[in-house]
Design a protein around this motif. Sequence first.
Motif, PDB file in Angstrom:
ATOM      1  N   CYS A  63     -28.493  -6.283 -17.029  1.00 44.04           N
ATOM      2  CA  CYS A  63     -27.570  -5.820 -16.001  1.00 44.04           C
ATOM      3  C   CYS A  63     -26.330  -6.698 -15.984  1.00 44.04           C
ATOM      4  O   CYS A  63     -26.427  -7.928 -15.891  1.00 44.04           O
ATOM      5  N   GLU A 232     -24.698  -3.123  -7.708  1.00 41.86           N
ATOM      6  CA  GLU A 232     -25.372  -1.917  -8.188  1.00 41.86           C
ATOM      7  C   GLU A 232     -26.834  -2.198  -8.544  1.00 41.86           C
ATOM      8  O   GLU A 232     -27.733  -1.413  -8.236  1.00 41.86           O
ATOM      9  N   SER A 236     -30.250  -0.708  -6.610  1.00 37.98           N
ATOM     10  CA  SER A 236     -31.350  -0.025  -7.300  1.00 37.98           C
ATOM     11  C   SER A 236     -32.695  -0.648  -6.973  1.00 37.98           C
ATOM     12  O   SER A 236     -33.714   0.046  -6.917  1.00 37.98           O
ATOM     13  N   CYS A 237     -32.711  -1.973  -6.747  1.00 39.31           N
ATOM     14  CA  CYS A 237     -33.960  -2.661  -6.406  1.00 39.31           C
ATOM     15  C   CYS A 237     -34.321  -2.478  -4.936  1.00 39.31           C
ATOM     16  O   CYS A 237     -35.496  -2.283  -4.591  1.00 39.31           O
ATOM     17  N   ASP A 241     -35.723   4.916  -4.506  1.00 40.86           N
ATOM     18  CA  ASP A 241     -35.369   6.340  -4.585  1.00 40.86           C
ATOM     19  C   ASP A 241     -34.540   6.803  -3.385  1.00 40.86           C
ATOM     20  O   ASP A 241     -34.093   7.947  -3.338  1.00 40.86           O
TER      21      ASP A 241
END
Length: 931
Positions: A63, A232, A236-237, A241
Amino acid sequence: MITNIRDVIGKLNRINDDLSSVISMERVSKELAKKDDNNAGVVLQHLNQNQRETTSSINSKICGRDRELETLKKLLKEPGASGDCDVNVIPIIGMGGIGKTTLTQHAFNDEQVTNSFDEKVWICVSDDFNRSKILQDIVSSLNVSTSEKFTYNRNLNLLEGELKRNLQGKKLLLVLDDVWSSEWEKLLIPLQSSQMMLAKIVITTRESKVLRKQHEKNKIVLKGIEDHDYWEFFVSCAFGDTEANEHPSLQTIGKQIVKKLKGSPLAAKTVGRLLEQSISIEHWEDVLKSNLWELGTSGDDIMPALALSYNHLPEHLQQCFIFCSTFPKDHQFIAANLIEMWIAQGYVVEPETSSKTVEEMGQIYFNELLSRSFFEEGNSMLYTIHDLMHDLAQSVGLGEYVSCHGHKTIKDNTSVRHLCLQGSVKLRSICNVEKLRTLIVSNRVLCQEDYDALKSIRVLILHGYQMRNCSYSIGHLRHLRYLGMPKASIKLFDESLCKLYHLRVLPYLDVFYENLHKLINLRTVNTSTYNQLPHFMKKQIPPERLIFLERQYRISQLRNMKELRGLLINDLEKISNKEEVEKANIKEKSHLEVLYLHWCDSDTSHSFTTTDEVLEALKPNPNLKHLYIAGYKGSASPSWFMPFTVHNLRILELTDCRCKLYLQSIGQLPFLSQVCLKKVDVRIDIGDELTILFPALERLEMCKSSVLFESMPSSLFSQRLSSFPRLSYVEYIDCYGDGLGLPWHMFSTLQTLRITCSQGLYDHFSMRLILLKELFIFADKMVSFMGEMNAFKALSHLTISWSHRLTSIWGLHFISSLCSLEIRHCYKFTSWLGERMEQGALLQKLGYICLKYCTKLESLPIWLPHLPSLDKLEVHYCKSIRSLPEGGLPASLKSLHIIDCDQGLMERCREESSSEWFMTRHIPNKKFTNN
C-alpha cells in the motif's frame, strides 16, 4: 433474598470487569515503559530475544509504496559494470512494521526482476547472526541438482568454495532480511572474489548503523505512508464492507486516529480491525481517547497502537494470544494444534447453551484473532505472528511465557509457567519446574528426574528429540492433555502412559500398549502416517483430526474412547470375526466425524462372508461427515449405507473395491458435497419418489471407475427431477464406457472439467456445458478440437496437453469468453483450421497464449496480431515455427518468451534492425534463449 444475591453477584461481576481492564492496561503500560530508545521493539528484562524467520512468499498487499517499489525494481534490473564481479548493495531502512519485508517480497517476486537473475536467494538473518548457517542456506537455495547440493557442512572454507563454484558466471539476487549487525558484511568476501557476472544484495534493517558509508548509495528509506494512500488503506481496514461515506462523523474521528499511527501499515491494519468490530461513534471515540496513546517513547513508536488493539480483546482472547509468545518468533502455527493447546490450558470453554463443541469454539477464537490481524496467514494453512506482535505478547505476559535458547538464563524465573527451551541448558536452572504448565523442548533430552518434576504440566512437546532406548514413566502427569513429539520407533514411555486419563492429543506410537482403551478422553493422534494417505483425503482432513489404529493394536481397544473425532483403521483383513469389531462400539461414537477403513492387498484366508460381516459391523454413527473405504474385497455393499444412517455425510471416497457397490440412496443425501471413486464400479438407484438428485454435490472425481444410474427413465429428467444443482467440478481419469454412464446433460452448472485418457468423451458434452469456465484435456484421443457456435459460452481457460493424436484446432473465435489458451506436448498438432485475420478481433478477452512442445506446428495463428488484449505469449520447444506472423505482434503484448525454438528466429529477434526485432521492440519483458 434471591434478588439481593443476584444484585450482589451483578456488582461483583462489574467490579471484576473493571479490574480486568485496569490490570490489562497496567500490564501494557508497565512493560512499554521498559522500552529502549535504541530498539524499536520492547526490551524484556526477563527474556532474551528470539530468532525471527521470514520467507519470500507474499502474504500481504502493498500500500502506498509504488514509488519505492519502482525504485527498488529499477535498481535490481540495472546491468552491472563490466570486468570483475560487480556486487551492489541496496539497503532498505525503516522502523518495525513499516513494510520493509513486504516491499522486498513484491520486488523479489516480480517477473521482470526474476528474469534478470540466474539465482535468487532469500535469507532471514535476524538478531542471531550465524555466518556458517547463512552460507549453508545460500548454497542449499541455489538451483543446482540434488546430487550437487552441499549438505550439512559448517566448515566456512568449504562453504565459501562451494558457493563460488556454483555461482561462477551467474547473476545472483540475494536478500538479507531483518539485519541487526554489521557482521553481514563478512558475506561479501566470497561474493566479491567469485567469478560471478553480477550480485545484487538487498538488506532490510531498522538500524542504519549496520551499514558502511559506501553501502548507502542506493539506500531506500521507508517512512510513514503518504497521507492519501494511508487513509485509503486505513478506511479499507476500519470500515470493511461498510461504505465509509455514509459515516462522516466516524471519518472525522478516524482521521484523528490515523495521525497517531505513524504511517505504519501494521498499525493501520491492527487498529483498523479493532475499529471494525463496532461501527459506532461511541466505540471509535473510546479508541481515540484511550490513555494507551500516551505510552509511546518516541515519535515513530507504534507499540501503543498495537497495545490498544490488545487491550480491547476479550479476556479469553488475550489469554490465547499471549500463549503464542511461548513459541519462538515467526513460529509457524497449525491452527488445529494451537487450538488443542488452548483447550489443554483451559482457555477455551465449551458453552452450556450451545451445540458447538469445544474444538469449534476454539476455531471461533482463532478466527477472531485472525480477523483482528493478530495472526498473519502464510502458505499451506500455516500462520505466523508479526515480530512486533510477538514482542507485545511477551511484554504483557509478565514473565509467565518464556522462550529461551542456548545457554542464556532468565533474570526472573519465579513466574515462568510456559517455557520453550532450546539447547542443552539444564531445565531446573531455568525455572521452578513443578509450576510449569507448558514445556516445549527442542534438541535436548529430558531425564526421568525432569519428568518426575513436571507435576502441573498440561502441554508437553518434544521437538528434534534425540530418542534413547529408554522407557520413561509419566503416569503421574495427571494434568497432561497434549503430548506432541516425532514418530517414535521405540517405546519412549512405559505402560503408565495409559494412566493419563485427561490426555486429548497423543503422538503416533509404533509400539503396543495393552491398556490403551483407558485413554477415554483421547481425541486425536499426531502422526507421520498421515503422509501415506490418499491425496483426496489429505486435502480435506488435517492430520490433527485422526486416530491411527494399525499393526498390533486390536480394534476393541477403541471401546471406551467416546470422544474420538477421526479414526483410521488399517489392516482390516486381519480381523477374523465380526465380534471383535462390535466391541469397538463405532456406532456409539457420536463425535466421530472422519472414518477411514482400509483393507491391505496382502493375501488373506478370510472368506468374502467374513469381510462382508466386518464392514457391516463397522456401522458408523449418523453424525459421520467423511467416509473413506479402500481395498474392500467383500461381495456385498453394507446395509447401513442409507440416508438415516449416514444422513450427515459430506465426503465419500471409495477406492479399489472388488465388488460392484450398490449405493441405493446416495443421491438423496442432503449434505454430500464431494464424491471420489477410484477403481470401483458403482450402481445408484434413483427411485420413483426422488424429486432432487444430489442436492449438495459440488465435486465429482472418477478414476478407472464406472457409474450406472438405475431407474432413471428419460421422461423423468424433463418433468420433475432436479439434478446436480450445485455441481461445479468434475475430474474424469482413464474411465471406461466413454462417459456414457454419466448424465452429462444434467451437469448444467458445471464450471471446471478435467479429462485424462478418456477416449471420445469430448463428443458427449461439448454442446451442453454452457456455464463451463475451465476445460483441461489431457491425453485424450481426439483428433481435432472444435469450438462450435453456441458451445462453451462461458469458457475462459482452455488447456490441451499430451493429446498425441490432435492435429488441428478449429473455431476458437466462437469462444468469445476465452482468456487463456495452453497447448502442450501435442506432437502432431499442425494447423489452425479455417483461420482468418478478422477472427482475432472476436477474441476480445484472450490475454495469454502458451505453446509448448508442439514440434510440428509451423506457424502462429494469423489472427494473433489482431488480439486486442493479448498480454503474454510463450512459445517453447516449437522448432518448426520459423517466423512471427506477418501482421506483427499486438501492441498490448507485455511479455514474450521464445525458448528453445528455431535458432534463426531467436537470433533475428535479438538482432537490431531485423524485421523480428522491430516487431518485438515495444515489448518490455522478452526472452529469446536456449535452456
